[in-house]
Design a protein around this motif. Structure first.
Motif, short mmCIF file in Angstrom:
data_model
loop_
_atom_site.label_atom_id
_atom_site.label_comp_id
_atom_site.label_asym_id
_atom_site.label_seq_id
_atom_site.Cartn_x
_atom_site.Cartn_y
_atom_site.Cartn_z
N GLU A 1 5.55 30.65 21.23
CA GLU A 1 4.06 30.86 21.48
C GLU A 1 3.57 31.30 22.91
O GLU A 1 2.64 32.02 22.99
CB GLU A 1 3.32 29.41 20.95
CG GLU A 1 3.27 29.18 19.68
CD GLU A 1 2.68 27.80 19.06
OE1 GLU A 1 2.34 26.89 20.27
OE2 GLU A 1 2.64 27.44 18.10
N GLU A 2 4.20 30.70 23.81
CA GLU A 2 3.91 30.67 25.18
C GLU A 2 4.59 32.17 25.64
O GLU A 2 4.25 32.37 27.03
CB GLU A 2 4.29 29.53 26.12
CG GLU A 2 3.55 28.39 25.60
CD GLU A 2 3.93 27.28 26.27
OE1 GLU A 2 4.91 27.00 26.99
OE2 GLU A 2 3.20 26.00 26.15
N THR A 3 5.46 32.65 25.15
CA THR A 3 5.98 34.01 25.64
C THR A 3 5.97 35.19 24.76
O THR A 3 6.07 36.40 25.44
CB THR A 3 7.55 33.88 25.90
OG1 THR A 3 8.14 33.94 24.79
CG2 THR A 3 7.82 32.49 26.80
N GLY A 4 5.69 35.27 23.66
CA GLY A 4 5.38 36.24 22.68
C GLY A 4 6.73 36.64 22.24
O GLY A 4 6.92 37.49 21.52
N LEU A 5 7.92 36.08 22.83
CA LEU A 5 9.39 36.40 22.34
C LEU A 5 9.57 36.08 20.72
O LEU A 5 9.17 34.67 20.41
CB LEU A 5 10.35 35.99 23.15
CG LEU A 5 10.33 36.53 24.53
CD1 LEU A 5 11.21 35.82 25.64
CD2 LEU A 5 10.65 37.79 24.59
N GLY A 6 9.92 36.91 20.02
CA GLY A 6 10.17 36.34 18.58
C GLY A 6 11.74 36.03 18.43
O GLY A 6 12.01 35.44 17.50
#
Length: 187
Positions: A95-100
């Motif tokens: 959520e906080e980095t956008g990394l999936g």
């Protein structure tokens, strides 16, 4: 009992130094004594989950500039009743980095920290009993800033002290350096 898995992980954890040893003992005692330790409404404090995310070379870590606290930290956040703290740390990191695509490097606890959160308009001062796990992600992937952060950055481990020189953060840097030394000796 919701706390069983976390208590098992805590009992298996070997603190890195005397400071972490003290916080580990405080956390173990807090979890043992507070059945609602995963709930944000527990005003004395609560368990949180954090992600120490390193790049493929394990020479950089991903930090976020926290909007409310105006400091650089690793991604992480409240359990909000979830007792699987590894799951909390991964969810918060995504959520906080956008990394999936964040990979769990170890399901064991990487670090334990206890820190005081200052009072604000909504909450009194309270403690976060932060359980941290080690993750890895591709440093070339696009990062997405959300409403909880001002910025995100991959930072070389030796440069992290310019972003945050707290023992809490620098202890994780020292753990990575020790891990790097071990890997060099092993190869």
């Amino acid at each position: 009992m919701k706390r069983t898995a976390l208590l098992t992980l805590l009992r298996q954890h070997a603190p890195f130094d005397d400071e972490e040893q003290k916080m580990w003992l405080d956390t173990l005692q807090f979890v043992e004594q507070n059945p609602d330790c995963f709930e944000r409404w527990l005003q004395i404090g609560h368990v949180t989950g954090s992600a120490w995310i390193v790049d493929e070379t394990k020479t950089s870590a991903l930090l976020m500039h926290h909007r409310k606290l105006d400091k650089w930290f690793q991604p992480g956040g409240h359990a909000d009743g979830e007792s699987n703290i590894l799951k909390v740390a991964l969810k918060e990191a995504q959520e906080e980095t956008g990394l999936g695509d964040i990979t769990v490097l170890n399901t064991q606890i990487f670090d334990v920290d206890v820190h005081l959160i200052p009072a604000n308009a909504k909450d009194p001062a309270h403690y976060h009993y932060d359980i941290r796990f080690l993750f890895q992600s591709d440093s070339q992937k696009l990062l997405l800033i959300n409403n909880e952060s001002k910025d995100l950055a991959w930072v070389k481990l030796p440069d992290i002290q310019r972003y945050n020189d707290s023992d809490s953060i620098l202890r994780m840097v020292r753990k990575m350096a020790k891990m790097q030394d071990f890997l060099k000796k092993d190869s």
